[in-house]
Write a protein that holds these residues in place. Structure first.
Motif, mmCIF file in Angstrom:
data_model
loop_
_atom_site.group_PDB
_atom_site.id
_atom_site.type_symbol
_atom_site.label_atom_id
_atom_site.label_comp_id
_atom_site.label_asym_id
_atom_site.label_seq_id
_atom_site.Cartn_x
_atom_site.Cartn_y
_atom_site.Cartn_z
ATOM 1 N N GLU A 171 15.677 5.202 -2.835
ATOM 2 C CA GLU A 171 14.960 4.916 -4.081
ATOM 3 C C GLU A 171 14.915 3.407 -4.332
ATOM 4 O OE1 GLU A 171 15.675 5.847 -8.743
ATOM 5 O OE2 GLU A 171 15.845 7.548 -7.365
ATOM 6 N N GLN A 172 15.989 2.722 -3.975
ATOM 7 C CA GLN A 172 16.047 1.274 -4.169
ATOM 8 C C GLN A 172 15.120 0.533 -3.206
ATOM 9 O OE1 GLN A 172 19.929 -0.460 -3.647
ATOM 10 N NE2 GLN A 172 19.310 -2.413 -4.514
ATOM 11 N N PHE A 173 15.065 1.009 -1.958
ATOM 12 C CA PHE A 173 14.208 0.396 -0.942
ATOM 13 C C PHE A 173 13.311 1.475 -0.333
ATOM 14 C CE2 PHE A 173 18.198 -2.139 -0.761
ATOM 15 C CZ PHE A 173 17.691 -3.284 -1.360
ATOM 16 N N PRO A 174 12.185 1.789 -0.990
ATOM 17 C CA PRO A 174 11.290 2.859 -0.519
ATOM 18 C C PRO A 174 10.440 2.418 0.681
ATOM 19 C CG PRO A 174 10.418 1.885 -2.514
ATOM 20 C CD PRO A 174 11.746 1.224 -2.254
ATOM 21 N N ILE A 175 11.106 2.325 1.824
ATOM 22 C CA ILE A 175 10.459 1.844 3.045
ATOM 23 C C ILE A 175 9.289 2.750 3.433
ATOM 24 C CG2 ILE A 175 10.808 1.344 5.497
ATOM 25 C CD1 ILE A 175 13.818 0.860 4.735
ATOM 26 N N SER A 176 9.485 4.062 3.373
ATOM 27 C CA SER A 176 8.437 4.985 3.822
ATOM 28 C C SER A 176 7.148 4.824 3.014
ATOM 29 C CB SER A 176 8.931 6.431 3.781
ATOM 30 O OG SER A 176 9.268 6.812 2.466
ATOM 31 N N GLY A 177 7.269 4.582 1.723
ATOM 32 C CA GLY A 177 6.081 4.381 0.895
ATOM 33 C C GLY A 177 5.326 3.121 1.276
ATOM 34 N N GLU A 178 6.066 2.054 1.556
ATOM 35 C CA GLU A 178 5.429 0.799 1.974
ATOM 36 C C GLU A 178 4.778 0.944 3.342
ATOM 37 O OE1 GLU A 178 4.922 -2.068 0.320
ATOM 38 O OE2 GLU A 178 5.885 -1.238 -1.453
ATOM 39 N N VAL A 179 5.440 1.673 4.257
ATOM 40 C CA VAL A 179 4.880 1.869 5.597
ATOM 41 C C VAL A 179 3.601 2.698 5.518
ATOM 42 C CG1 VAL A 179 5.275 2.927 7.860
ATOM 43 C CG2 VAL A 179 7.084 1.588 6.781
ATOM 44 N N LYS A 180 3.596 3.713 4.664
ATOM 45 C CA LYS A 180 2.394 4.536 4.504
ATOM 46 C C LYS A 180 1.231 3.675 3.999
ATOM 47 C CE LYS A 180 0.666 8.672 2.249
ATOM 48 N NZ LYS A 180 0.989 9.820 1.368
ATOM 49 N N LEU A 181 1.498 2.844 3.003
ATOM 50 C CA LEU A 181 0.463 1.950 2.487
ATOM 51 C C LEU A 181 0.005 0.972 3.554
ATOM 52 C CD1 LEU A 181 -1.196 0.918 0.089
ATOM 53 C CD2 LEU A 181 0.781 -0.490 -0.544
ATOM 54 N N PHE A 182 0.933 0.467 4.351
ATOM 55 C CA PHE A 182 0.605 -0.468 5.430
ATOM 56 C C PHE A 182 -0.338 0.195 6.453
ATOM 57 C CE2 PHE A 182 1.593 -2.549 9.517
ATOM 58 C CZ PHE A 182 1.388 -3.867 9.178
ATOM 59 N N ALA A 183 -0.018 1.408 6.838
ATOM 60 C CA ALA A 183 -0.848 2.128 7.813
ATOM 61 C C ALA A 183 -2.221 2.457 7.238
ATOM 62 C CB ALA A 183 -0.143 3.391 8.277
ATOM 63 N N LEU A 184 -2.266 2.886 5.984
ATOM 64 C CA LEU A 184 -3.538 3.223 5.353
ATOM 65 C C LEU A 184 -4.424 1.991 5.139
ATOM 66 C CD1 LEU A 184 -2.373 5.873 2.722
ATOM 67 C CD2 LEU A 184 -3.690 6.282 4.820
ATOM 68 N N SER A 185 -3.796 0.817 5.125
ATOM 69 C CA SER A 185 -4.538 -0.442 4.933
ATOM 70 C C SER A 185 -4.899 -1.090 6.267
ATOM 71 C CB SER A 185 -3.702 -1.409 4.088
ATOM 72 O OG SER A 185 -3.415 -0.848 2.835
ATOM 73 N N ASP A 186 -4.803 -0.317 7.351
ATOM 74 C CA ASP A 186 -5.163 -0.776 8.707
ATOM 75 C C ASP A 186 -4.192 -1.793 9.279
ATOM 76 O OD1 ASP A 186 -7.363 0.919 8.899
ATOM 77 O OD2 ASP A 186 -8.691 -0.544 7.950
ATOM 78 N N GLY A 187 -2.937 -1.787 8.809
ATOM 79 C CA GLY A 187 -1.905 -2.586 9.463
ATOM 80 C C GLY A 187 -1.506 -1.894 10.761
ATOM 81 N N LEU A 188 -0.969 -2.660 11.701
ATOM 82 C CA LEU A 188 -0.591 -2.123 12.998
ATOM 83 C C LEU A 188 0.904 -2.260 13.202
ATOM 84 C CD1 LEU A 188 -1.504 -0.992 15.758
ATOM 85 C CD2 LEU A 188 -1.789 -3.359 16.500
#
Length: 69
Positions: A49-66
């Motif tokens: 909850e303090q460091f929601p890595i999975s949420g950031e990674v999902k946003l990164f992938a959906l934004s065409d990050g590699l």
């Protein structure tokens, strides 16, 4: 501009901030690749909850990050 972020830490805070930084750059119109190296390969370890890595990674992938390893 093409930007490469090299992530080689197993610290949840560092992993979370690296992906957040990648998302910031993607929102600024940059092309971003995050290369996972060494302990950083286990990207989701430490997701909390303090460091929601999975949420950031999902946003990164959906934004065409590699992600590369």
């Amino acid at each position: 501009m093409q930007i490469l972020i090299i992530l080689s830490s197993n610290s949840p805070e560092i992993k979370w901030n690296a992906v957040r930084f990648g998302n910031f750059l993607l929102n600024a119109g940059e092309e971003v690749t995050i290369f996972l190296n060494g302990p950083g390969v286990n990207l989701y370890d430490g997701d909390s909850e303090q460091f929601p890595i999975s949420g950031e990674v999902k946003l990164f992938a959906l934004s065409d990050g590699l992600l590369a390893a």
